[in-house]
Design an enzyme around this catalytic site. Structure first.
Site, PDB file in Angstrom:
ATOM      1  N   LYS A  29       0.817  -1.213   0.000  1.00 61.43           N
ATOM      2  CA  LYS A  29       0.000   0.000   0.000  1.00 61.43           C
ATOM      3  C   LYS A  29       0.852   1.264   0.000  1.00 61.43           C
ATOM      4  O   LYS A  29       0.498   2.247  -0.658  1.00 61.43           O
ATOM      5  CB  LYS A  29      -0.945   0.009   1.203  1.00 61.43           C
ATOM      6  N   THR A  30       1.981   1.266   0.731  1.00 54.43           N
ATOM      7  CA  THR A  30       2.827   2.465   0.762  1.00 54.43           C
ATOM      8  C   THR A  30       3.396   2.742  -0.624  1.00 54.43           C
ATOM      9  O   THR A  30       3.508   3.894  -1.051  1.00 54.43           O
ATOM     10  CB  THR A  30       3.961   2.308   1.792  1.00 54.43           C
ATOM     11  N   ASP A 214      -3.726   7.334   4.528  1.00 54.49           N
ATOM     12  CA  ASP A 214      -3.259   5.972   4.798  1.00 54.49           C
ATOM     13  C   ASP A 214      -3.946   5.440   6.055  1.00 54.49           C
ATOM     14  O   ASP A 214      -4.365   6.218   6.912  1.00 54.49           O
ATOM     15  CB  ASP A 214      -1.740   5.998   4.990  1.00 54.49           C
ATOM     16  N   GLU A 215      -4.065   4.103   6.173  1.00 50.72           N
ATOM     17  CA  GLU A 215      -4.636   3.443   7.363  1.00 50.72           C
ATOM     18  C   GLU A 215      -6.017   4.026   7.701  1.00 50.72           C
ATOM     19  O   GLU A 215      -6.312   4.357   8.851  1.00 50.72           O
ATOM     20  CB  GLU A 215      -3.690   3.589   8.566  1.00 50.72           C
ATOM     21  N   GLN A 245      -7.668  -5.062   9.617  1.00 51.38           N
ATOM     22  CA  GLN A 245      -6.591  -4.644  10.514  1.00 51.38           C
ATOM     23  C   GLN A 245      -7.012  -3.458  11.391  1.00 51.38           C
ATOM     24  O   GLN A 245      -6.162  -2.719  11.891  1.00 51.38           O
ATOM     25  CB  GLN A 245      -5.344  -4.275   9.710  1.00 51.38           C
ATOM     26  N   ARG A 600       2.181 -10.649  10.403  1.00 52.14           N
ATOM     27  CA  ARG A 600       3.505 -10.016  10.570  1.00 52.14           C
ATOM     28  C   ARG A 600       4.607 -10.972  10.114  1.00 52.14           C
ATOM     29  O   ARG A 600       5.731 -10.551   9.848  1.00 52.14           O
ATOM     30  CB  ARG A 600       3.784  -9.657  12.035  1.00 52.14           C
TER      31      ARG A 600
END
Length: 667
Positions: A29-30, A214-215, A245, A600
């Protein structure tokens, strides 16, 4: 653009209306956000100064800036704004001081400052510590939901609600007196301005012509409204998020904000990023199977081209000591077999209290480790108190330091006295401390409060003059004059807590003594305070640059990170899922937290559970987490509780332990 997959490219190129990018864990995503910023500037006709990207942490913002810097030359990227939500809010307030009712140099109160102010405001009600803690949470929740004190008071249904609402009103008035805002105000006040000032809103919408967030699943009500007001009818917006998330409901996050986008932006286009570049197939299949037990607004399923990978291991342990020893033994073995650096191993847990046995086992084996998310030494209230006194001695114009300690310990200098002092200082354009000794202040204050202020000023000025000869002795004298040890005893929850807090003060004095001893010429108090402030900054940097050390952190802290080898420990009922979530019937968020833990891991994942665990001093029996039963059996390998270890595994473990001992002895 060539290194993007088809869905990522589609997200980057979409400029026709608002866009929601549903980005699964590890889906890049980044990379999409940074590539889209470059695309907007190079092909979308939007100047960098009119683009704003917001996220939730300074670390994420720095990473984003670094990536954009590699895609654009300095001139093309000039004026681009990439920051946290709260930094964006702060920038708006700094540019709109008059409209916000603030003066230049306003202070930002942290949690300790807020607690101290609430304690002072509520002292007549003799509210206990728990009540004040709940009041602080409630006030924060009201601000996140854009509820003002009057509305909160009118909605109150019982005495507690009325008390909290009245305290909220007094608290907001006191903040204005102090020319201060708290963390929540950095969003609340800009939203209020944008709502009520059409010209100001139009000015900011012209300034920010494209917004990227973002997020997005972590936004609260106020942040959602801020985005909506800044974007306006133009809808020049890209938000990136993952409802699977969303793990911050306890601090106001609203995962339903993703669904609200469709209502507020009817032209919303949705793109799903489901290819994972982080984890093996088995890890992703387990994560997909687990999270499928939650209800979804948007369905997605992660997949990977990295192959199936190793089985996920579930290790049953006798108790927390056995759990720690098994995990550390596993780390030693994997390092022996693969030569992996310590930093490739992460131990993740639900609560910070679970870290202690692992710390002990790591120290015993002489393995370097790093605990992320622990309380910084300089953020402890007693250390901040002493540092505020020292800052004010060194710089009498430090209004923030003055406000922190003027009533710590209590000097019966009330809010109305400080309000008068604040107004007078603003008129005279001088600091609060400087204003105390001006003759004209006597015309504004009665004799008793004026006397208390001037006694404080004279005492601190005397302390400051003596600091030139012996800085460390001056600090000890300051603490003695304040009877600060007694103040700690009065304001601590227990004798043990008071002892720990006083030890922190002694540690601070010890650092001052060391600084003095290390410099043959002797350091002035000003130099020493500056040095300690730098140590605070370095301590925060150390958290971000942990080096080659095993990482210990909570699942909440691990979000956004990845590690080759993950140990997800304490997979038990009442730990994960947590007891409070079971009682509140909020298992969905706990399942998302477990999902974050699973995703993770890049290469190996080991989950542990204990048969018994010590709670509140008692040894209690534990049940394996329901989430373990929701994972696909074919991808799990159970160990312990009758699951025999193979001869090969025993031999490998023995060799690894021997290698660890040799390394410790330097053999």
């Amino acid at each position: 653009m060539n290194d993007l997959n088809p869905r990522q490219r589609e997200a980057v190129r979409h400029l026709d209306g608002p866009l929601l990018v549903l980005a699964g864990a590890g889906s890049g995503k980044t990379r999409v956000i940074t590539a889209k910023i470059a695309h907007l500037i190079e092909h979308g006709g939007v100047a960098a100064r009119h683009i704003t990207a917001v996220t939730f942490t300074n670390k994420a913002a720095r990473e984003m800036k670094g990536r954009v810097g590699k895609l654009l030359d300095a001139e093309a990227g000039r004026g681009l704004s990439i920051s946290t939500f709260h930094t964006l809010g702060l920038n708006i307030l700094r540019r709109e001081l008059k409209a916000a009712g603030l003066r230049a140099g306003f202070s930002i109160f942290d949690e300790q400052d807020v607690e101290q102010l609430l304690r002072e405001l509520a002292k007549k009600n003799e509210a206990d510590k728990d009540t004040l803690q709940r009041a602080r949470w409630q006030i924060s929740a009201w601000k996140n939901d854009l509820i003002d004190p009057d509305t909160a008071l009118s909605n109150a249904t019982d005495d507690f609600g009325g008390f909290y609402a009245a305290l909220y009103g007094a608290y907001q008035r006191a903040l204005r007196v102090y020319n201060a805002v708290d963390f929540d105000d950095l969003i609340l006040l800009p939203v209020s301005l944008l709502r009520t000032e059409p010209a100001l809103r139009e000015r900011w919408q012209n300034r920010i012509r494209y917004l990227l967030v973002d997020e997005y699943q972590d936004t609260n009500g106020a942040q959602y409204e801020l985005v909506k007001l800044l974007v306006g009818v133009r809808g020049a917006l890209t938000v990136v998020g993952d409802d699977d998330q969303s793990i911050y409901a306890w601090r106001g996050a609203r995962p339903e904000n993703l669904a609200r986008l469709r209502d507020d932006f009817p032209r919303l286009h949705v793109i799903k990023l489901e290819q994972n570049y982080r984890s093996t197939g088995r890890i992703l299949r387990a994560a997909n199977t687990l999270i499928a037990n939650n209800e979804h607004v948007f369905e997605k399923r992660l997949w990977s081209e990295l192959g199936p990978g190793e089985l996920l291991r579930v290790v049953n342990c006798r108790d927390e000591e056995d759990e720690a020893e098994r995990v550390i033994s596993e780390i030693i073995q994997q390092r022996f077999n693969s030569g992996a650096p310590y930093s490739s191993f992460a131990i993740l847990y639900r609560g910070n209290h679970q870290a202690r046995p692992f710390e002990k086992a790591l120290r015993t084996q002489n393995i370097p480790y790093f605990i992320s998310g622990g309380t910084s030494f300089f953020s402890r209230s007693e250390v901040k108190d002493v540092m505020a006194y020292l800052r004010l001695i060194v710089n009498p114009d430090d209004d923030s330091a003055f406000l922190r300690i003027v009533n710590t310990p209590r000097r019966e200098i009330g809010t109305s006295t400080l309000e008068t002092l604040s107004h007078y200082a603003a008129e005279r354009r001088c600091s609060l401390f400087q204003a105390i000794d001006e003759l004209a202040l006597g015309e504004r204050l009665k004799a008793r409060p004026l006397s208390r202020l001037r006694e404080f000023s004279a005492w601190l000025s005397h302390i400051g003059r003596s600091s030139e000869d012996s800085p460390v002795d001056t600090v000890r004298q300051l603490l003695s004059d304040l009877d600060y040890r007694d103040w700690i005893d009065q304001t601590s929850g227990s004798d043990k807590a008071a002892e720990r807090r006083w030890e922190n003060v002694e540690d601070l004095i010890g650092w001052l003594e060391k600084l003095r001893a290390d410099e043959k010429r002797g350091e002035s108090l000003g130099h020493m305070v500056n040095h300690l402030s730098l140590m605070d900054i370095l301590e925060r940097q150390d958290e971000e640059e942990s080096g080659d050390r095993v990482v210990l952190m909570t699942l909440h802290g691990a979000k956004g990170l990845e590690f080759p080898h993950v140990f997800l420990v304490g997979m038990e009922e009442e730990l994960l899922p947590h007891r409070s979530s079971i009682e509140e019937d909020n298992i969905a968020e706990e399942r998302r937290l477990a999902y974050v833990g699973l995703t993770r891991a890049q290469r190996t994942l080991v989950m542990t559970c204990a048969e018994r665990r010590r709670r509140a001093g008692e040894l209690v029996r534990c049940e394996p987490s329901r989430f373990l039963q929701e994972l696909p059996d074919d991808d799990l390998k159970w160990e312990g509780r009758g699951a025999a270890m193979s001869t090969e595994e025993k031999q490998a473990r023995g060799k690894a332990s021997l290698a660890g001992l040799k390394a410790m002895l330097g053999a």
